[in-house]
Design a protein around this motif. Sequence first.
Motif, mmCIF file in Angstrom:
data_model
loop_
_atom_site.group_PDB
_atom_site.id
_atom_site.type_symbol
_atom_site.label_atom_id
_atom_site.label_comp_id
_atom_site.label_asym_id
_atom_site.label_seq_id
_atom_site.Cartn_x
_atom_site.Cartn_y
_atom_site.Cartn_z
ATOM 1 N N TYR A 80 0.855 -1.175 0.000
ATOM 2 C CA TYR A 80 0.000 0.000 0.000
ATOM 3 C C TYR A 80 0.894 1.229 0.000
ATOM 4 O O TYR A 80 2.089 1.149 0.245
ATOM 5 C CB TYR A 80 -0.939 0.002 1.216
ATOM 6 N N SER A 81 0.301 2.367 -0.299
ATOM 7 C CA SER A 81 1.075 3.590 -0.431
ATOM 8 C C SER A 81 0.585 4.634 0.572
ATOM 9 O O SER A 81 -0.619 4.839 0.719
ATOM 10 C CB SER A 81 0.930 4.126 -1.853
ATOM 11 N N VAL A 107 -6.623 -1.620 4.026
ATOM 12 C CA VAL A 107 -5.488 -1.678 4.951
ATOM 13 C C VAL A 107 -5.673 -0.580 5.987
ATOM 14 O O VAL A 107 -5.915 0.573 5.645
ATOM 15 C CB VAL A 107 -4.146 -1.464 4.211
ATOM 16 N N LYS A 108 -5.595 -0.970 7.251
ATOM 17 C CA LYS A 108 -5.633 -0.008 8.356
ATOM 18 C C LYS A 108 -4.192 0.198 8.804
ATOM 19 O O LYS A 108 -3.515 -0.765 9.134
ATOM 20 C CB LYS A 108 -6.487 -0.588 9.483
ATOM 21 N N TYR A 109 -3.706 1.450 8.779
ATOM 22 C CA TYR A 109 -2.318 1.713 9.172
ATOM 23 C C TYR A 109 -2.252 2.820 10.218
ATOM 24 O O TYR A 109 -3.140 3.670 10.314
ATOM 25 C CB TYR A 109 -1.450 2.054 7.961
ATOM 26 N N GLU A 115 4.249 2.134 8.740
ATOM 27 C CA GLU A 115 4.722 0.758 8.496
ATOM 28 C C GLU A 115 3.930 -0.250 9.336
ATOM 29 O O GLU A 115 3.954 -1.435 9.057
ATOM 30 C CB GLU A 115 6.208 0.645 8.842
ATOM 31 N N MET A 116 3.256 0.208 10.379
ATOM 32 C CA MET A 116 2.478 -0.679 11.232
ATOM 33 C C MET A 116 1.061 -0.725 10.691
ATOM 34 O O MET A 116 0.361 0.287 10.670
ATOM 35 C CB MET A 116 2.494 -0.170 12.671
ATOM 36 N N SER A 117 0.659 -1.908 10.218
ATOM 37 C CA SER A 117 -0.649 -2.012 9.569
ATOM 38 C C SER A 117 -1.243 -3.385 9.778
ATOM 39 O O SER A 117 -0.576 -4.306 10.242
ATOM 40 C CB SER A 117 -0.499 -1.755 8.071
ATOM 41 N N GLU A 118 -2.515 -3.485 9.416
ATOM 42 C CA GLU A 118 -3.161 -4.792 9.364
ATOM 43 C C GLU A 118 -4.242 -4.757 8.295
ATOM 44 O O GLU A 118 -4.805 -3.698 7.999
ATOM 45 C CB GLU A 118 -3.743 -5.194 10.720
ATOM 46 N N LEU A 119 -4.482 -5.921 7.709
ATOM 47 C CA LEU A 119 -5.519 -6.043 6.690
ATOM 48 C C LEU A 119 -6.882 -6.136 7.359
ATOM 49 O O LEU A 119 -7.027 -6.776 8.395
ATOM 50 C CB LEU A 119 -5.296 -7.303 5.852
ATOM 51 N N GLU A 120 -7.865 -5.512 6.751
ATOM 52 C CA GLU A 120 -9.253 -5.656 7.198
ATOM 53 C C GLU A 120 -9.854 -6.813 6.398
ATOM 54 O O GLU A 120 -10.632 -6.608 5.466
ATOM 55 C CB GLU A 120 -10.015 -4.351 6.971
ATOM 56 N N ILE A 121 -9.477 -8.033 6.767
ATOM 57 C CA ILE A 121 -9.867 -9.236 6.024
ATOM 58 C C ILE A 121 -11.381 -9.413 6.020
ATOM 59 O O ILE A 121 -11.962 -9.830 5.021
ATOM 60 C CB ILE A 121 -9.152 -10.473 6.597
ATOM 61 N N SER A 122 -12.036 -9.071 7.127
ATOM 62 C CA SER A 122 -13.484 -9.283 7.229
ATOM 63 C C SER A 122 -14.272 -8.429 6.232
ATOM 64 O O SER A 122 -15.398 -8.767 5.878
ATOM 65 C CB SER A 122 -13.956 -8.969 8.649
#
Length: 130
Positions: A80-81, A107-109, A115-122
């Motif tokens: 992601y950018s 993507v939640k960052y 650089e700290m992120s997580e995917l919103e898979i749900s």
Amino acid sequence: MQKNKMKPVEQPTYKFLGFRISRYSAVQNAIMFTLFVVGIYGYFHKKEMLKDYSITTGTVVWIGRTPGKRVGQPECKYEYSVNGQVIRKTSVRPENWDVDIGDCLIVKYSNKDPEMSELEISKGKVACKQ
């Protein structure tokens, strides 16, 4: 003829909380405890950093299993950018995930550390930004 009998070398032991433990066990336990504490710290640090977050769209660039790391654990790489800087991260993914390379996800960052992120898979797949 008499055989030379050697006594086995005794490992030094220490008394800790009423138990006798060897130096090897003490070092092994210290390493395991340290890894446990670092893991817990990392988890809570990430959760704290993601309290102040932004949302963007990321693209899946790799799907598979990384050999030698979390044996059999399915993973994906996404990028992601943020402010013109392209960031590439790895995430654990569900086994029955219906996502292919090139698909876009939310993507939640962290605003403090992008650089700290997580995917919103749900949330599933979303339309890619152009």
